[in-house]
Design a protein around this motif. Structure first.
Motif, PDB file in Angstrom:
ATOM      1  N   GLY A 235       0.826  -1.209  -0.053  1.00  0.00           N
ATOM      2  CA  GLY A 235      -0.087   0.106   0.201  1.00  0.00           C
ATOM      3  C   GLY A 235       0.787   1.436   0.055  1.00  0.00           C
ATOM      4  O   GLY A 235       0.296   2.466   0.081  1.00  0.00           O
ATOM      5  N   THR A 256      -2.386   3.473  -1.198  1.00  0.00           N
ATOM      6  CA  THR A 256      -3.890   2.835  -0.897  1.00  0.00           C
ATOM      7  C   THR A 256      -4.084   2.845   0.501  1.00  0.00           C
ATOM      8  O   THR A 256      -4.847   3.398   1.211  1.00  0.00           O
ATOM      9  CB  THR A 256      -3.890   1.507  -1.346  1.00  0.00           C
ATOM     10  N   GLU A 257      -3.460   1.937   1.327  1.00  0.00           N
ATOM     11  CA  GLU A 257      -3.436   1.755   2.634  1.00  0.00           C
ATOM     12  C   GLU A 257      -2.299   1.213   3.307  1.00  0.00           C
ATOM     13  O   GLU A 257      -1.522   0.148   2.877  1.00  0.00           O
ATOM     14  CB  GLU A 257      -4.536   0.717   2.964  1.00  0.00           C
ATOM     15  N   GLY A 276      -6.781  11.714   3.126  1.00  0.00           N
ATOM     16  CA  GLY A 276      -6.927  10.232   3.516  1.00  0.00           C
ATOM     17  C   GLY A 276      -7.713  10.314   4.750  1.00  0.00           C
ATOM     18  O   GLY A 276      -8.317  11.078   5.228  1.00  0.00           O
ATOM     19  N   CYS A 279      -6.635   5.596  10.848  1.00  0.00           N
ATOM     20  CA  CYS A 279      -7.395   4.625  11.532  1.00  0.00           C
ATOM     21  C   CYS A 279      -6.712   4.378  12.759  1.00  0.00           C
ATOM     22  O   CYS A 279      -5.513   3.641  12.602  1.00  0.00           O
ATOM     23  CB  CYS A 279      -7.819   3.713  10.664  1.00  0.00           C
ATOM     24  N   GLU A 284     -11.613   6.952  13.423  1.00  0.00           N
ATOM     25  CA  GLU A 284     -11.148   7.493  12.157  1.00  0.00           C
ATOM     26  C   GLU A 284     -11.184   8.945  12.216  1.00  0.00           C
ATOM     27  O   GLU A 284     -11.890   9.464  12.787  1.00  0.00           O
ATOM     28  CB  GLU A 284     -12.001   6.764  11.230  1.00  0.00           C
ATOM     29  N   LYS A 303      -3.243   2.756  10.941  1.00  0.00           N
ATOM     30  CA  LYS A 303      -3.254   2.625   9.614  1.00  0.00           C
ATOM     31  C   LYS A 303      -3.688   4.235   8.950  1.00  0.00           C
ATOM     32  O   LYS A 303      -4.378   4.996   9.578  1.00  0.00           O
ATOM     33  CB  LYS A 303      -4.473   1.611   9.052  1.00  0.00           C
ATOM     34  N   LYS A 305      -5.256   5.365   5.380  1.00  0.00           N
ATOM     35  CA  LYS A 305      -5.759   5.039   3.991  1.00  0.00           C
ATOM     36  C   LYS A 305      -6.112   6.553   3.141  1.00  0.00           C
ATOM     37  O   LYS A 305      -6.015   7.529   3.571  1.00  0.00           O
ATOM     38  CB  LYS A 305      -7.274   4.602   4.207  1.00  0.00           C
TER      39      LYS A 305
END
Length: 336
Positions: A235, A256-257, A276, A279, A284, A303, A305
Motif C-alpha cells: 500500500g 492505498t493503505e 486520506g 485509523c 477514524e 493505519k 488510508k
C-alpha cells in the motif's frame, strides 16, 4: 490516551515570506509576507494549541508538562523538536546556528539548533547556500570582512523531494522560490552572517551577529552525507532520511493503505500532499494537506488510508547508549 493530537498551525511574518502557505495549504495567514508555519511547537516564541478533542485549546507545552504519559516520559526538560513549513519568497539571510553547549552558555539556556529540510517544492533551477569554501578560520574571517561572498559561499542545486541534513555550525540559506518542511531542535537561535544589505520596515539595516557566527561556524565545511533508506510496503513506502542524535525523519508515501507501528516514544506527522484517513483502535480521523498531528506513546499501531504523503519524525536521546541499543535491536528483529 490512544487518540492522535491535532494542532492548530501558527504563522510568522518574515521579510522574505510570501503567500504560498495560503495558496497551497489554505491556511488563514496574516499577510502576503508570511514566511513560516510553526506546525508543531512548544517553544516560547510560538506555541501550538490542540485543535480538537478533550484537550482542545491546551498549549503543547502544557501537554508536555501535565501529561507525560502521552510522550512516553521522554527524558527532556522541554518538548525537544520544532516542525515548520517555510515559504522562501525571497532569499533568506546567510546564517548559522550554535550547538547545545554554546547556546546553553550564551543564549540563556536555549537549545542548539541542528535541523533538516525536505524540499516540498521549488522553482526550476533553484539553488540554496549550503556550506562555504574557506579552509581555515582566518580565511573565513578575511573573506567575510572583505565581503567576498561569491567566493566564500557554496551553492547547491535543489529539486522537489531533496533532503538536506543541516547540523549546527553549518553556513546555510534557503533561496528564493523554495517551499520546505523543516525538522529541527526546539530552538529559535539564529546568527546572521550576511543579509544582502536589506533594511527592515523602519529603514534600518538588519542586525548581523558576526562575532558569534564566527565562533560557531564549522571550518572547513563538512558535508553530512544523507543516505536515505527505502522500504516498499503493502500500500505504499517509507523513506528514512536521517537517524541521528536528535531526531529521525521519515517520509510516508501512502498509495492505498499502510499499516504502521509506533515504536518510538511518540511520533510527529505533517501531511504535505493529498488526503486520506488515519485509523486507530479508537476511531477514524480525516487527513488533508496541511494537517499536523502527534501520535502519542500508547498508540501502538495505526493505519493510513488514501493517497497522501507525510513527513514524520521522532526525537532521539543525544548520545544515549540505550537509544542505540533499541535501534540495533529493531534492526536485528527486522532481519529475522
Amino acid at each position: 490516551m490512544k487518540k492522535p493530537i491535532f494542532l492548530e498551525p501558527l504563522f510568522q511574518e518574515r521579510i522574505w515570506g510570501g503567500n504560498r502557505l495560503s495558496k497551497i495549504y489554505g491556511y488563514q495567514t496574516p499577510s502576503n509576507q508570511t514566511g513560516e508555519c510553526w506546525a508543531i511547537s512548544a517553544h516560547s516564541n510560538g506555541q501550538n494549541v490542540v485543535r480538537s478533542g478533550e484537550l482542545k485549546g491546551k498549549l503543547l507545552e502544557d501537554l508536555w508538562r501535565e501529561y507525560p504519559d502521552l510522550f512516553g516520559h521522554f527524558e527532556s526538560d522541554r518538548f525537544p523538536l520544532l516542525i515548520k513549513i517555510l515559504d522562501a519568497n525571497e532569499d533568506l539571510s546567510v546564517q548559522v546556528h550554535p550547538n547545545d553547549d554554546y547556546a546553553s552558555e550564551y543564549e540563556y539556556g536555549e537549545l542548539g539548533k541542528t535541523e533538516c529540510w525536505y524540499i516540498i517544492d521549488c522553482d526550476e533551477n533553484a539553488d540554496m547556500i549550503f556550506g562555504h569554501h574557506a579552509q581555515s578560520k582566518e580565511e573565513f574571517i578575511r573573506m567575510v570582512d572583505n565581503g567576498h561572498w561569491n567566493d566564500l559561499l557554496q551553492r547547491v542545486k535543489i529539486k522537489p523531494g531533496d533532503f538536506f541534513y543541516v547540523p549546527s555550525g553549518t553556513i546555510h540559506a534557503l533561496c528564493k522560490g523554495t517551499l520546505v518542511l523543516e525538522t529541527q531542535q526546539s530552538s529559535d537561535t539564529t546568527y546572521r552572517v550576511y543579509d544582502y544589505d536589506r533594511r527592515d520596515d523602519k529603514g534600518n539595516l538588519r542586525e548581523l551577529h558576526l562575532e558569534k557566527a564566527i565562533e560557531v561556524t564549522t571550518v572547513p565545511h563538512v558535508t553530512s552525507k544523507v543516505e536515505p533508506a527505502f522500504i516498499k510496503m503493502s500500500g505504499g513506502s517509507i523513506i528514512t532520511f536521517v537517524e541521528e542524535d536528535y531526531f529521525t525523519v521519515y517520509k510516508w508515501d501512502v498509495q492505498t493503505e499502510m499499516e504502521l507501528m509506533q515504536d518510538a516514544h511518540f511520533l510527529l506527522a505533517s501531511v504535505i500532499e493529498g488526503e486520506g484517513t488515519l485509523c486507530t483502535e479508537d476511531g477514524e480521523y480525516a487527513l488533508q494537506k496541511g494537517d499536523h498531528f502527534i501520535l502519542p506513546h500508547d498508540l501502538d499501531s495505526f493505519k493510513i488510508k488514501g493517497t497522501l504523503q507525510l513527513i514524520s519524525s521522532h526525537p532521539n536521546y543525544k548520545g544515549s547508549q540505550h537509544r542505540k541499543m533499541e535501534s540495533t535491536a529493531r534492526r536485528q528483529m527486522a532481519n529475522i
